[in-house]
Design a protein around this motif. Structure first.
Motif, mmCIF file in Angstrom:
data_model
loop_
_atom_site.group_PDB
_atom_site.id
_atom_site.type_symbol
_atom_site.label_atom_id
_atom_site.label_comp_id
_atom_site.label_asym_id
_atom_site.label_seq_id
_atom_site.Cartn_x
_atom_site.Cartn_y
_atom_site.Cartn_z
ATOM 1 N N GLU A 215 0.830 -1.212 0.000
ATOM 2 C CA GLU A 215 0.000 0.000 0.000
ATOM 3 C C GLU A 215 0.864 1.263 0.000
ATOM 4 N N LYS A 216 1.979 1.214 0.747
ATOM 5 C CA LYS A 216 2.853 2.387 0.832
ATOM 6 C C LYS A 216 3.931 2.392 -0.248
ATOM 7 N N HIS A 217 3.956 1.383 -1.104
ATOM 8 C CA HIS A 217 4.927 1.304 -2.206
ATOM 9 C C HIS A 217 6.357 1.443 -1.681
ATOM 10 N N ILE A 218 6.674 0.690 -0.643
ATOM 11 C CA ILE A 218 8.034 0.716 -0.103
ATOM 12 C C ILE A 218 8.992 0.127 -1.127
ATOM 13 N N GLU A 219 10.050 0.860 -1.452
ATOM 14 C CA GLU A 219 10.945 0.436 -2.536
ATOM 15 C C GLU A 219 11.698 -0.842 -2.187
ATOM 16 N N GLU A 220 12.346 -0.893 -1.048
ATOM 17 C CA GLU A 220 13.074 -2.094 -0.629
ATOM 18 C C GLU A 220 12.323 -2.727 0.539
ATOM 19 N N ALA A 221 11.178 -3.329 0.206
ATOM 20 C CA ALA A 221 10.293 -3.880 1.224
ATOM 21 C C ALA A 221 10.949 -5.066 1.919
ATOM 22 N N LYS A 222 10.867 -5.076 3.255
ATOM 23 C CA LYS A 222 11.470 -6.156 4.040
ATOM 24 C C LYS A 222 10.543 -6.560 5.182
ATOM 25 N N ILE A 223 10.580 -7.856 5.492
ATOM 26 C CA ILE A 223 9.900 -8.388 6.673
ATOM 27 C C ILE A 223 10.918 -9.246 7.411
ATOM 28 N N TRP A 224 11.132 -8.952 8.690
ATOM 29 C CA TRP A 224 12.055 -9.737 9.503
ATOM 30 C C TRP A 224 11.273 -10.670 10.429
ATOM 31 N N ILE A 225 11.705 -11.917 10.550
ATOM 32 C CA ILE A 225 11.187 -12.852 11.546
ATOM 33 C C ILE A 225 12.376 -13.274 12.396
ATOM 34 N N ASN A 226 12.386 -12.854 13.657
ATOM 35 C CA ASN A 226 13.487 -13.161 14.568
ATOM 36 C C ASN A 226 12.976 -14.042 15.707
ATOM 37 N N VAL A 227 13.646 -15.165 15.926
ATOM 38 C CA VAL A 227 13.264 -16.106 16.981
ATOM 39 C C VAL A 227 14.384 -16.127 18.015
ATOM 40 N N TYR A 228 14.029 -15.878 19.282
ATOM 41 C CA TYR A 228 15.026 -15.913 20.345
ATOM 42 C C TYR A 228 14.328 -16.327 21.640
ATOM 43 N N THR A 229 15.110 -16.707 22.631
ATOM 44 C CA THR A 229 14.566 -17.157 23.918
ATOM 45 C C THR A 229 14.889 -16.144 24.999
ATOM 46 N N LYS A 230 13.991 -16.065 25.998
ATOM 47 C CA LYS A 230 14.179 -15.139 27.109
ATOM 48 C C LYS A 230 13.346 -15.622 28.296
ATOM 49 N N ASP A 231 14.020 -15.879 29.403
ATOM 50 C CA ASP A 231 13.337 -16.289 30.647
ATOM 51 C C ASP A 231 12.408 -17.482 30.423
ATOM 52 N N SER A 232 12.927 -18.576 29.874
ATOM 53 C CA SER A 232 12.164 -19.810 29.641
ATOM 54 C C SER A 232 10.979 -19.596 28.702
ATOM 55 N N GLN A 233 11.074 -18.585 27.869
ATOM 56 C CA GLN A 233 10.031 -18.325 26.891
ATOM 57 C C GLN A 233 10.677 -18.124 25.514
ATOM 58 N N VAL A 234 9.938 -18.481 24.491
ATOM 59 C CA VAL A 234 10.412 -18.250 23.133
ATOM 60 C C VAL A 234 9.649 -17.058 22.557
#
Length: 661
Positions: free
Chosen positions: A566-585
């Motif tokens: 919709e915003k016509h972003i020229e270098e469109a990116k989506i990040w998916i980051n998986v990490y753990t913290k305090d016994s949680q993902v």
């Protein structure tokens, strides 16, 4: 200062300027030395010939005066005496003049000259008295007075004048010795200077010649080897040094290297065959000829006029090159194509980007053909767009299969609608709202395999028609069709798995859940030039309703996709980051669309609140996503804006291998 930054012309000019400058300095030095010698010589000659001559003249004048006085004593005639007195006065003036010359030119102590002059002056009164006595007739008295009073003074005067003459002669000898020594020293210095100039000129000349000849020899060797098919010289140490030189020779090498890059270097597989340049060029010509015959390609200038069409383009369109050249590219576009498509194309390519999409074209006989067009700007070395290249892939058959897939999509949508009427649960309603998008994804994933199956079938049919049957070839192609069919079946399985009833909790690695979700939407993102970046920290596991988590993931990714487009972003990116913290993902989904406006960021999880109402948004996606994570999966769904855009974080408890299944 880097010597090679100076151009060859300036380098030569600098060399000659240095030689000229050195010569000028040496000339000035020689002139000064000779001038000093000339002054010494001048002093040497001025002293003996001026001072000594003046001393001699004084002696002569005094002798003349003495003789005149004696003649007065012998010849007592008054008229004769007056004449001698005039003569004495003239010589007396000469003596005064010569004493002035000696005082001016004498190089010793001036007091010695003054002493001699005072002695002389003291003889004048004695001489005057003697002459007066002679005029009065007192000859004997005058003779006695002169002998008693004038003799000693004359002896003293002669002694002092002798000393002055002797000193002048000695100084003349000294001057002569110094002049000879200075002359010898000057000659030696000139010899040394000349040797230095010759050596320096030789060094400068050799350096300049070497700096020019060596690179030229490299270029000659490089040309000879390249002509024989050996391109290894392009990466040798001496050519690399030449490449980094900023002078004209470096520019010549870089221009030559650039020419090779443009003409041959893209064809690595040809160059590595170590054939002559003539053979390589001929093969490149054949490659270009093959491209012309088999690739549906064209080129247009910045005004959209066709300036090149391949033979393959002419064959599929039915038009000859003469009929197409100079025409607008829209000349062959079918009337079914909306004008907005072409406005989008020009907006994209004029901004320097590549446009990819499907276009329906009209043949000369009135029929049509579909192509998947790739239109990219042709940019010169200065970054200026000078035209546009169009590479097409015919998709007429694929388009037919796509229409069939679209019919299937409509039938599935009807079944989903019936299923939606049987359930009143909001969870199922949210999942069904995504089904249309997922079917579109599946349809896109079917296009390429169906096109490949069509192409393989066409090839096999053509071989049968031409009686060119090859058992191994047919077997390989049938296996390829089988693999593509399995891929289609796998796509349906992914679809069925996603919509499977998910009442039982299951254990899985988070990576597996993400990979299965990306298998559904990944191709769609790639088709829309959205770069998906996934980072995993470790391999945490969870125990939950896996399909519902996939539903949330797909919903969040789809929301990012929508806002990026919709915003016509020229270098469109989506990040998916998986990490753990305090016994949680933590599973973080972030895009670079700029974020959610602050005035509505607190409302996005409200039911029936949507920013897509103009696009038939239901307002249930984020609400149901949060409900699924918090109530069904014992987790949290958080939202915040970053410097890139919206950032959603799914927080779930980690499953430990020691827990009960």
């Amino acid at each position: 200062m880097n010597f090679y930054k100076i151009t060859v012309g300036k380098r030569l000019g600098l060399g000659f300027s240095l030689i000229t400058l050195i010569t000028v300095f040496l000339g000035i030095f020689v002139i000064l030395e000779f001038k000093e010698g000339s002054n010494i010589t001048k002093d040497m000659f001025n002293h003996p010939y001026t001072v000594n001559n003046s001393v001699k003249d004084i002696h002569a004048d005094m002798m003349t005066i003495h003789a005149a006085v004696l003649s007065m004593m012998i010849n007592k005639n008054e008229f004769f005496i007056d004449g001698q007195i005039i003569k004495v006065n003239l010589h007396d003036k000469n003596i005064e003049k010569h004493f002035g010359i000696i005082l001016d030119r004498y190089l010793g102590s001036k007091s010695d000259v003054r002493k001699a002059y005072e002695i002389y002056k003291s003889t004048v009164p004695i001489r005057t008295n003697v002459i007066q006595m002679i005029k009065e007739g007192n000859i004997e008295e005058a003779q006695l007075f002169m002998n008693t009073n004038g003799y000693k003074l004359m002896q003293s005067l002669h002694k002092e004048m002798h000393l002055l003459g002797e000193y002048s002669n000695n100084r003349a000898s000294d001057f002569l010795n110094v002049a000879q020594k200075n002359e010898k020293s000057t000659i030696n210095l000139l010899i040394i200077a000349l040797v230095f100039v010759v050596l320096l000129s030789s060094i400068i000349a050799i350096t300049i010649i070497k700096s020019i000849v060596d690179p030229l020899n490299i270029l000659i060797r490089m040309s000879e080897k390249i002509n024989k098919g050996d391109f290894s010289i392009l990466n040798t140490e001496d050519t690399i040094d030449l490449k980094n030189r900023p002078d004209q020779l470096g520019q010549l090498y870089n221009s030559f290297h650039t020419l090779l890059n443009y003409l041959l270097l893209p064809y690595d597989n040809i160059i590595k065959s170590n054939r002559s340049l003539v053979e390589i060029t001929d093969e490149v010509r054949r490659l270009l000829d093959s491209f012309d015959k088999n690739i549906i390609a064209s080129k247009m200038n910045t005004q959209g006029n066709i300036i090149y069409v391949s033979k393959a383009f002419q064959n599929i369109s039915g038009y000859s090159a003469e009929e197409l050249l100079g025409k607008k590219h829209t000349f062959i576009n079918h009337s079914d194509m909306p004008r907005s498509i072409f406005l989008e194309i020009w907006k994209t390519i004029e901004s320097g980007k590549t446009w990819t999409g499907e276009i329906k074209n009209r043949k000369k006989d009135g029929s049509f053909f579909w192509v998947n067009a790739n239109i990219s700007p042709d940019i010169d070395k200065n970054g200026v767009i000078i035209g546009y290249n169009v590479i097409n892939e015919e998709t007429t058959v694929t388009k037919a299969f796509e229409e069939l897939s679209s019919t299937l999509e409509n039938r599935v949508a009807l079944e989903i609608e019936k299923n939606n009427e049987k359930t009143g649960y909001m969870l199922q309603q949210s999942r069904l709202a995504q089904m249309g998008e997922m079917i579109s994804m599946i349809a896109h994933q079917w296009r390429q395999p169906l096109a490949s199956i069509s192409a393989i079938s066409g090839t096999l049919t053509l071989d049968l028609m031409m009686d060119n049957y090859n058992n191994k070839f047919f077997k390989d192609r049938l296996e390829a069709i089988s693999e593509l069919s399995q891929h289609l079946s796998s796509t349906i399985d992914d679809f069925r798995t996603f919509f499977k009833d998910d009442k039982k909790e299951e254990i899985s690695e988070v990576k597996t859940i993400i990979d299965e979700s990306i298998a559904i939407i990944g191709q769609t993102l790639r088709n829309k030039n959205i770069n998906l970046i996934i980072n995993h920290e470790g391999k945490p596991k969870i125990k939950s309703h896996l399909n519902e988590i996939k539903q949330v993931l797909l919903n969040l990714i789809k929301n990012s996709e929508d806002i990026l487009l919709e915003k016509h972003i020229e270098e469109a990116k989506i990040w998916i980051n998986v990490y753990t913290k305090d016994s949680q993902v933590c599973i973080n989904i972030e895009d670079n669309a700029g974020g959610i406006p602050e005035d509505i960021v607190d409302k996005v999880f409200d039911p029936y609140f949507s920013t897509k109402k103009e696009k038939d948004g239901t307002g249930l996606g984020l609400y149901m996503s949060k409900t699924i994570i918090q109530e069904h999966c014992r987790g949290k769904l958080l939202l915040n804006n970053t410097h890139n855009g919206a950032s959603f974080t799914i927080i779930l408890p980690i499953f430990s291998d020691g827990e009960e299944l």
